[in-house]
Design a protein around this motif. Structure first.
Motif, PDB file in Angstrom:
ATOM      1  N   ILE A  98       0.832  -1.200   0.000  1.00  0.00           N
ATOM      2  CA  ILE A  98       0.000   0.000   0.000  1.00  0.00           C
ATOM      3  C   ILE A  98       0.873   1.260   0.000  1.00  0.00           C
ATOM      4  O   ILE A  98       1.852   1.333   0.741  1.00  0.00           O
ATOM      5  CB  ILE A  98      -0.900   0.050   1.257  1.00  0.00           C
ATOM      6  CG1 ILE A  98      -1.860  -1.124   1.280  1.00  0.00           C
ATOM      7  CG2 ILE A  98      -1.676   1.355   1.334  1.00  0.00           C
ATOM      8  CD1 ILE A  98      -2.700  -1.174   2.535  1.00  0.00           C
ATOM      9  N   THR A  99       0.489   2.224  -0.814  1.00  0.00           N
ATOM     10  CA  THR A  99       1.082   3.564  -0.767  1.00  0.00           C
ATOM     11  C   THR A  99      -0.052   4.529  -0.430  1.00  0.00           C
ATOM     12  O   THR A  99      -1.084   4.532  -1.098  1.00  0.00           O
ATOM     13  CB  THR A  99       1.713   3.955  -2.116  1.00  0.00           C
ATOM     14  OG1 THR A  99       2.666   2.960  -2.482  1.00  0.00           O
ATOM     15  CG2 THR A  99       2.396   5.310  -2.029  1.00  0.00           C
ATOM     16  N   THR A 100       0.131   5.318   0.626  1.00  0.00           N
ATOM     17  CA  THR A 100      -0.922   6.238   1.066  1.00  0.00           C
ATOM     18  C   THR A 100      -0.534   7.682   0.750  1.00  0.00           C
ATOM     19  O   THR A 100       0.630   7.990   0.506  1.00  0.00           O
ATOM     20  CB  THR A 100      -1.180   6.108   2.576  1.00  0.00           C
ATOM     21  OG1 THR A 100       0.016   6.379   3.279  1.00  0.00           O
ATOM     22  CG2 THR A 100      -1.664   4.717   2.917  1.00  0.00           C
ATOM     23  N   TRP A 101      -1.534   8.559   0.782  1.00  0.00           N
ATOM     24  CA  TRP A 101      -1.253   9.967   0.539  1.00  0.00           C
ATOM     25  C   TRP A 101      -1.803  10.886   1.624  1.00  0.00           C
ATOM     26  O   TRP A 101      -1.923  12.092   1.433  1.00  0.00           O
ATOM     27  CB  TRP A 101      -1.694  10.398  -0.857  1.00  0.00           C
ATOM     28  CG  TRP A 101      -3.149  10.267  -1.170  1.00  0.00           C
ATOM     29  CD1 TRP A 101      -3.782   9.161  -1.583  1.00  0.00           C
ATOM     30  CD2 TRP A 101      -4.144  11.290  -1.121  1.00  0.00           C
ATOM     31  NE1 TRP A 101      -5.117   9.404  -1.786  1.00  0.00           N
ATOM     32  CE2 TRP A 101      -5.367  10.715  -1.515  1.00  0.00           C
ATOM     33  CE3 TRP A 101      -4.140  12.635  -0.785  1.00  0.00           C
ATOM     34  CZ2 TRP A 101      -6.553  11.432  -1.570  1.00  0.00           C
ATOM     35  CZ3 TRP A 101      -5.325  13.349  -0.848  1.00  0.00           C
ATOM     36  CH2 TRP A 101      -6.506  12.741  -1.243  1.00  0.00           C
ATOM     37  N   ASN A 102      -2.084  10.353   2.807  1.00  0.00           N
ATOM     38  CA  ASN A 102      -2.463  11.203   3.930  1.00  0.00           C
ATOM     39  C   ASN A 102      -1.290  12.117   4.272  1.00  0.00           C
ATOM     40  O   ASN A 102      -0.145  11.689   4.266  1.00  0.00           O
ATOM     41  CB  ASN A 102      -2.787  10.359   5.178  1.00  0.00           C
ATOM     42  CG  ASN A 102      -4.088   9.624   5.039  1.00  0.00           C
ATOM     43  OD1 ASN A 102      -4.164   8.661   4.290  1.00  0.00           O
ATOM     44  ND2 ASN A 102      -5.097  10.065   5.736  1.00  0.00           N
ATOM     45  N   LYS A 103      -1.582  13.383   4.605  1.00  0.00           N
ATOM     46  CA  LYS A 103      -0.500  14.299   4.993  1.00  0.00           C
ATOM     47  C   LYS A 103       0.054  13.931   6.359  1.00  0.00           C
ATOM     48  O   LYS A 103       1.246  14.024   6.607  1.00  0.00           O
ATOM     49  CB  LYS A 103      -0.991  15.739   4.979  1.00  0.00           C
ATOM     50  CG  LYS A 103      -1.222  16.249   3.584  1.00  0.00           C
ATOM     51  CD  LYS A 103      -1.632  17.697   3.585  1.00  0.00           C
ATOM     52  CE  LYS A 103      -1.859  18.145   2.151  1.00  0.00           C
ATOM     53  NZ  LYS A 103      -2.311  19.527   2.076  1.00  0.00           N
ATOM     54  N   GLY A 104      -0.817  13.510   7.267  1.00  0.00           N
ATOM     55  CA  GLY A 104      -0.380  13.130   8.603  1.00  0.00           C
ATOM     56  C   GLY A 104      -0.068  11.642   8.673  1.00  0.00           C
ATOM     57  O   GLY A 104      -0.501  10.852   7.843  1.00  0.00           O
ATOM     58  N   ILE A 105       0.687  11.271   9.675  1.00  0.00           N
ATOM     59  CA  ILE A 105       1.022   9.865   9.889  1.00  0.00           C
ATOM     60  C   ILE A 105      -0.185   9.149  10.486  1.00  0.00           C
ATOM     61  O   ILE A 105      -0.845   9.661  11.380  1.00  0.00           O
ATOM     62  CB  ILE A 105       2.241   9.742  10.825  1.00  0.00           C
ATOM     63  CG1 ILE A 105       3.480  10.316  10.142  1.00  0.00           C
ATOM     64  CG2 ILE A 105       2.479   8.289  11.216  1.00  0.00           C
ATOM     65  CD1 ILE A 105       4.702  10.380  11.038  1.00  0.00           C
ATOM     66  N   ARG A 106      -0.479   7.972   9.973  1.00  0.00           N
ATOM     67  CA  ARG A 106      -1.548   7.126  10.498  1.00  0.00           C
ATOM     68  C   ARG A 106      -0.923   5.831  10.991  1.00  0.00           C
ATOM     69  O   ARG A 106      -0.063   5.263  10.333  1.00  0.00           O
ATOM     70  CB  ARG A 106      -2.579   6.796   9.421  1.00  0.00           C
ATOM     71  CG  ARG A 106      -3.271   7.985   8.807  1.00  0.00           C
ATOM     72  CD  ARG A 106      -4.311   8.548   9.750  1.00  0.00           C
ATOM     73  NE  ARG A 106      -5.085   9.577   9.121  1.00  0.00           N
ATOM     74  CZ  ARG A 106      -4.875  10.875   9.262  1.00  0.00           C
ATOM     75  NH1 ARG A 106      -3.876  11.300  10.000  1.00  0.00           N
ATOM     76  NH2 ARG A 106      -5.640  11.755   8.673  1.00  0.00           N
ATOM     77  N   ARG A 107      -1.372   5.365  12.126  1.00  0.00           N
ATOM     78  CA  ARG A 107      -0.896   4.094  12.674  1.00  0.00           C
ATOM     79  C   ARG A 107      -2.116   3.245  12.994  1.00  0.00           C
ATOM     80  O   ARG A 107      -3.030   3.700  13.676  1.00  0.00           O
ATOM     81  CB  ARG A 107      -0.075   4.357  13.930  1.00  0.00           C
ATOM     82  CG  ARG A 107       0.599   3.126  14.471  1.00  0.00           C
ATOM     83  CD  ARG A 107       1.789   3.488  15.363  1.00  0.00           C
ATOM     84  NE  ARG A 107       2.285   2.324  16.073  1.00  0.00           N
ATOM     85  CZ  ARG A 107       3.002   1.377  15.533  1.00  0.00           C
ATOM     86  NH1 ARG A 107       3.309   1.450  14.245  1.00  0.00           N
ATOM     87  NH2 ARG A 107       3.427   0.348  16.225  1.00  0.00           N
ATOM     88  N   GLY A 108      -2.136   2.033  12.461  1.00  0.00           N
ATOM     89  CA  GLY A 108      -3.290   1.191  12.706  1.00  0.00           C
ATOM     90  C   GLY A 108      -3.171  -0.159  12.039  1.00  0.00           C
ATOM     91  O   GLY A 108      -2.102  -0.586  11.625  1.00  0.00           O
ATOM     92  N   PHE A 109      -4.308  -0.809  11.940  1.00  0.00           N
ATOM     93  CA  PHE A 109      -4.402  -2.179  11.463  1.00  0.00           C
ATOM     94  C   PHE A 109      -5.259  -2.220  10.203  1.00  0.00           C
ATOM     95  O   PHE A 109      -6.231  -1.482  10.082  1.00  0.00           O
ATOM     96  CB  PHE A 109      -5.040  -3.065  12.532  1.00  0.00           C
ATOM     97  CG  PHE A 109      -4.305  -3.020  13.852  1.00  0.00           C
ATOM     98  CD1 PHE A 109      -3.319  -3.947  14.129  1.00  0.00           C
ATOM     99  CD2 PHE A 109      -4.595  -2.046  14.791  1.00  0.00           C
ATOM    100  CE1 PHE A 109      -2.640  -3.907  15.330  1.00  0.00           C
ATOM    101  CE2 PHE A 109      -3.919  -2.001  16.002  1.00  0.00           C
ATOM    102  CZ  PHE A 109      -2.937  -2.937  16.264  1.00  0.00           C
ATOM    103  N   ILE A 110      -4.922  -3.119   9.305  1.00  0.00           N
ATOM    104  CA  ILE A 110      -5.670  -3.304   8.056  1.00  0.00           C
ATOM    105  C   ILE A 110      -6.282  -4.696   8.055  1.00  0.00           C
ATOM    106  O   ILE A 110      -5.610  -5.682   8.342  1.00  0.00           O
ATOM    107  CB  ILE A 110      -4.737  -3.176   6.828  1.00  0.00           C
ATOM    108  CG1 ILE A 110      -4.156  -1.773   6.713  1.00  0.00           C
ATOM    109  CG2 ILE A 110      -5.450  -3.582   5.552  1.00  0.00           C
ATOM    110  CD1 ILE A 110      -5.076  -0.747   6.121  1.00  0.00           C
ATOM    111  N   LYS A 111      -7.563  -4.753   7.724  1.00  0.00           N
ATOM    112  CA  LYS A 111      -8.242  -6.029   7.484  1.00  0.00           C
ATOM    113  C   LYS A 111      -8.630  -6.029   6.010  1.00  0.00           C
ATOM    114  O   LYS A 111      -9.145  -5.040   5.495  1.00  0.00           O
ATOM    115  CB  LYS A 111      -9.479  -6.162   8.361  1.00  0.00           C
ATOM    116  CG  LYS A 111     -10.146  -7.524   8.238  1.00  0.00           C
ATOM    117  CD  LYS A 111     -11.406  -7.617   9.061  1.00  0.00           C
ATOM    118  CE  LYS A 111     -11.022  -8.006  10.466  1.00  0.00           C
ATOM    119  NZ  LYS A 111     -12.185  -8.455  11.251  1.00  0.00           N
ATOM    120  N   VAL A 112      -8.377  -7.138   5.331  1.00  0.00           N
ATOM    121  CA  VAL A 112      -8.632  -7.245   3.892  1.00  0.00           C
ATOM    122  C   VAL A 112      -9.781  -8.225   3.664  1.00  0.00           C
ATOM    123  O   VAL A 112      -9.834  -9.287   4.278  1.00  0.00           O
ATOM    124  CB  VAL A 112      -7.379  -7.760   3.143  1.00  0.00           C
ATOM    125  CG1 VAL A 112      -7.633  -7.826   1.650  1.00  0.00           C
ATOM    126  CG2 VAL A 112      -6.173  -6.901   3.452  1.00  0.00           C
TER     127      VAL A 112
END
Length: 127
Positions: A39-53
């Motif tokens: 995954i490549t994200t484009w949020n300006k701020g840092i996000r920390r968390g979990f991904i469920k697919v």
């Protein structure tokens, strides 16, 4: 699941030391189908968390991954690779859904804006 003797011919010819991981689950047939989520994200701020697919085939059959035990850190334009496993294999994927969670009950809800995403089967890399 897989019989260990079927892996023997793949592991023995290599003269270098190898680490091999066999994932099993608590559901019959006890094997896991692993995918690499890039995954490549484009949020300006840092996000920390979990991904469920969640993946769905053309017939509407759906299988959902478990939450990873470790949180991932997502930064703008930085690629993150996540190993995710499923109890069933879906051959022809029609739809991929992601759920992002911080697993906190209080605090603001954050969205994860995805610029690019790749899902690759590790059990069947030709797919």
């Amino acid at each position: 699941g897989y019989h260990a003797d079927k892996w023997k011919k793949l592991l023995i010819p290599n003269s270098l030391p190898i680490k091999t991981y066999f994932d099993t689950s608590d559901q019959d047939p006890f094997c896991m189908y692993n995918y690499l989520l890039d995954i490549t994200t484009w949020n300006k701020g840092i996000r920390r968390g979990f991904i469920k697919v969640k993946i769905t085939d053309y017939a509407g059959n759906t299988v959902e991954s478990e939450f990873n035990s470790e949180a991932s850190t997502f930064q703008q334009y930085k690629r993150v690779k996540i190993l995710t496993g499923f109890h069933q294999d879906i051959e022809k994927i029609a739809k991929i859904s992601l759920t992002f969670s911080t697993k906190t009950l209080i605090g603001p809800k954050h969205k994860l804006r995805i610029l690019q995403m790749k899902l690759k089967s590790l059990n069947n890399p030709e797919r």
